[in-house]
Motif scaffolding. Sequence first.
Motif, PDB file in Angstrom:
ATOM      1  N   MET A 155      -7.430  13.716   2.703  1.00  0.00           N
ATOM      2  CA  MET A 155      -7.380  14.776   1.694  1.00  0.00           C
ATOM      3  C   MET A 155      -6.089  14.701   0.887  1.00  0.00           C
ATOM      4  O   MET A 155      -6.107  14.780  -0.346  1.00  0.00           O
ATOM      5  N   VAL A 156      -4.967  14.533   1.578  1.00  0.00           N
ATOM      6  CA  VAL A 156      -3.677  14.479   0.874  1.00  0.00           C
ATOM      7  C   VAL A 156      -3.549  13.185   0.075  1.00  0.00           C
ATOM      8  O   VAL A 156      -3.079  13.183  -1.070  1.00  0.00           O
ATOM      9  N   ALA A 157      -3.982  12.054   0.671  1.00  0.00           N
ATOM     10  CA  ALA A 157      -3.862  10.765  -0.011  1.00  0.00           C
ATOM     11  C   ALA A 157      -4.710  10.734  -1.287  1.00  0.00           C
ATOM     12  O   ALA A 157      -4.273  10.222  -2.325  1.00  0.00           O
ATOM     13  N   SER A 158      -5.927  11.273  -1.236  1.00  0.00           N
ATOM     14  CA  SER A 158      -6.799  11.259  -2.409  1.00  0.00           C
ATOM     15  C   SER A 158      -6.245  12.102  -3.544  1.00  0.00           C
ATOM     16  O   SER A 158      -6.535  11.852  -4.719  1.00  0.00           O
ATOM     17  N   ALA A 159      -5.430  13.106  -3.194  1.00  0.00           N
ATOM     18  CA  ALA A 159      -4.868  13.988  -4.218  1.00  0.00           C
ATOM     19  C   ALA A 159      -3.529  13.492  -4.762  1.00  0.00           C
ATOM     20  O   ALA A 159      -3.129  13.899  -5.862  1.00  0.00           O
TER      21      ALA A 159
ATOM     22  N   MET B 197      -4.608   5.097  -3.792  1.00  0.00           N
ATOM     23  CA  MET B 197      -5.383   4.581  -2.664  1.00  0.00           C
ATOM     24  C   MET B 197      -5.807   3.119  -2.861  1.00  0.00           C
ATOM     25  O   MET B 197      -6.840   2.678  -2.374  1.00  0.00           O
ATOM     26  N   LEU B 198      -4.981   2.355  -3.568  1.00  0.00           N
ATOM     27  CA  LEU B 198      -5.207   0.932  -3.764  1.00  0.00           C
ATOM     28  C   LEU B 198      -4.409   0.140  -2.733  1.00  0.00           C
ATOM     29  O   LEU B 198      -3.285   0.516  -2.386  1.00  0.00           O
ATOM     30  N   ILE B 199      -4.985  -0.964  -2.250  1.00  0.00           N
ATOM     31  CA  ILE B 199      -4.332  -1.796  -1.244  1.00  0.00           C
ATOM     32  C   ILE B 199      -4.361  -3.246  -1.710  1.00  0.00           C
ATOM     33  O   ILE B 199      -5.400  -3.733  -2.185  1.00  0.00           O
ATOM     34  N   ASP B 200      -3.237  -3.921  -1.594  1.00  0.00           N
ATOM     35  CA  ASP B 200      -3.162  -5.358  -1.844  1.00  0.00           C
ATOM     36  C   ASP B 200      -3.307  -6.062  -0.498  1.00  0.00           C
ATOM     37  O   ASP B 200      -2.373  -6.114   0.298  1.00  0.00           O
ATOM     38  N   TRP B 201      -4.501  -6.612  -0.239  1.00  0.00           N
ATOM     39  CA  TRP B 201      -4.825  -7.144   1.085  1.00  0.00           C
ATOM     40  C   TRP B 201      -4.206  -8.534   1.294  1.00  0.00           C
ATOM     41  O   TRP B 201      -4.916  -9.534   1.402  1.00  0.00           O
TER      42      TRP B 201
ATOM     43  N   ALA C  98       0.850  -1.191   0.000  1.00  0.00           N
ATOM     44  CA  ALA C  98       0.000   0.000   0.000  1.00  0.00           C
ATOM     45  C   ALA C  98       0.885   1.240   0.000  1.00  0.00           C
ATOM     46  O   ALA C  98       1.999   1.224   0.541  1.00  0.00           O
ATOM     47  N   GLU C  99       0.384   2.301  -0.596  1.00  0.00           N
ATOM     48  CA  GLU C  99       1.104   3.569  -0.551  1.00  0.00           C
ATOM     49  C   GLU C  99       1.051   4.127   0.876  1.00  0.00           C
ATOM     50  O   GLU C  99       0.128   3.814   1.635  1.00  0.00           O
ATOM     51  N   PRO C 100       2.041   4.948   1.241  1.00  0.00           N
ATOM     52  CA  PRO C 100       2.203   5.303   2.658  1.00  0.00           C
ATOM     53  C   PRO C 100       0.993   5.985   3.289  1.00  0.00           C
ATOM     54  O   PRO C 100       0.564   5.602   4.380  1.00  0.00           O
ATOM     55  N   LEU C 101       0.425   6.995   2.639  1.00  0.00           N
ATOM     56  CA  LEU C 101      -0.693   7.717   3.248  1.00  0.00           C
ATOM     57  C   LEU C 101      -1.965   6.876   3.237  1.00  0.00           C
ATOM     58  O   LEU C 101      -2.784   6.966   4.165  1.00  0.00           O
ATOM     59  N   THR C 102      -2.140   6.046   2.211  1.00  0.00           N
ATOM     60  CA  THR C 102      -3.282   5.126   2.182  1.00  0.00           C
ATOM     61  C   THR C 102      -3.171   4.116   3.321  1.00  0.00           C
ATOM     62  O   THR C 102      -4.171   3.794   3.991  1.00  0.00           O
ATOM     63  N   PHE C 103      -1.964   3.612   3.537  1.00  0.00           N
ATOM     64  CA  PHE C 103      -1.695   2.697   4.645  1.00  0.00           C
ATOM     65  C   PHE C 103      -2.053   3.365   5.965  1.00  0.00           C
ATOM     66  O   PHE C 103      -2.782   2.798   6.804  1.00  0.00           O
ATOM     67  N   LEU C 104      -1.584   4.580   6.156  1.00  0.00           N
ATOM     68  CA  LEU C 104      -1.833   5.283   7.416  1.00  0.00           C
ATOM     69  C   LEU C 104      -3.302   5.637   7.591  1.00  0.00           C
ATOM     70  O   LEU C 104      -3.841   5.541   8.694  1.00  0.00           O
TER      71      LEU C 104
END
Length: 293
Positions: A200-204, A208-212, A36-42
Amino acid sequence: MQSAKPVSRLSAALPFLFVFLWSTGFIGAKFGLPYAEPLTFLLTRYLLVLGLMIPLVLLTRAPWPGDVRQVMHIGVTGLLVHAVYLGGVFMAIKNGLPAGVTALVVGMQPLLTACGVGLLLGEQVSPRQWLGLVLGFVGVSLVVANKLGDVPLAAMLLPAIAALLGITLGTLYQKRFCPRFDLRTGSVIQFLPTAVVTAMVASATESMLIDWTPQFVFALLWLVLVLSVGAISLLNVLIRSGSAVNVATLFYLTPPSTAVIAWLLFDETLGALAVAGMVLAVSGVYLARATAR
């Protein structure tokens, strides 16, 4: 008198428990960031924390701050300690900055805190504490020296520097404006604005994709339960009961502790230089935390 000893021993053990739990954050990031990307993870982490704490607050009827200004102060500490610090650490590691270099940058926090406590909190830093701070920084540098390598530090250092400023200012701000609050409602107040800003920052900036994967789920649950609930609660307790310098010096123990955990889990080598650095870091923390009785 007999019941005071176990309480005293528990209080003495809390800083070391905090260091261990806080150190596992780098390990959790290493486990989860490939999926996962860092901000999406957080953001996922923050939402799960809120999903746990809000029902707990309602079930236990935990008290909310009676002053709107107090709510705002607690929210600001959340943004600094969670959004800025954790966001900076995760982005630095994701962008390729080695965890050892990230730990070294964030490891400057005790020195930065010592420079600010006199101006912001009116605390005095004794010569013995300054010696301990310097020894601790030298020790941390030795622990991560073999992990520096040939790293392009320009862009990757900026998130780590932001993390350093976030955790330093967050600790000082909380000690100055809101040292005492209920840990249950305080967690909700801290994580709610953090989640909004991170979303807000992650969406921009991210997909925002996650490999579960099972590895990601394990890392996520560990960071939610052990770090965001356990370690952050301990940090709030320590800030409430100790001076800003004493709390900050504990972060000198994080890189050595992380190195030992990485050695156990990932078979990363620990050379003589790293071991010597650990001894110096522990000695520095002992000196910096020693106060006159």
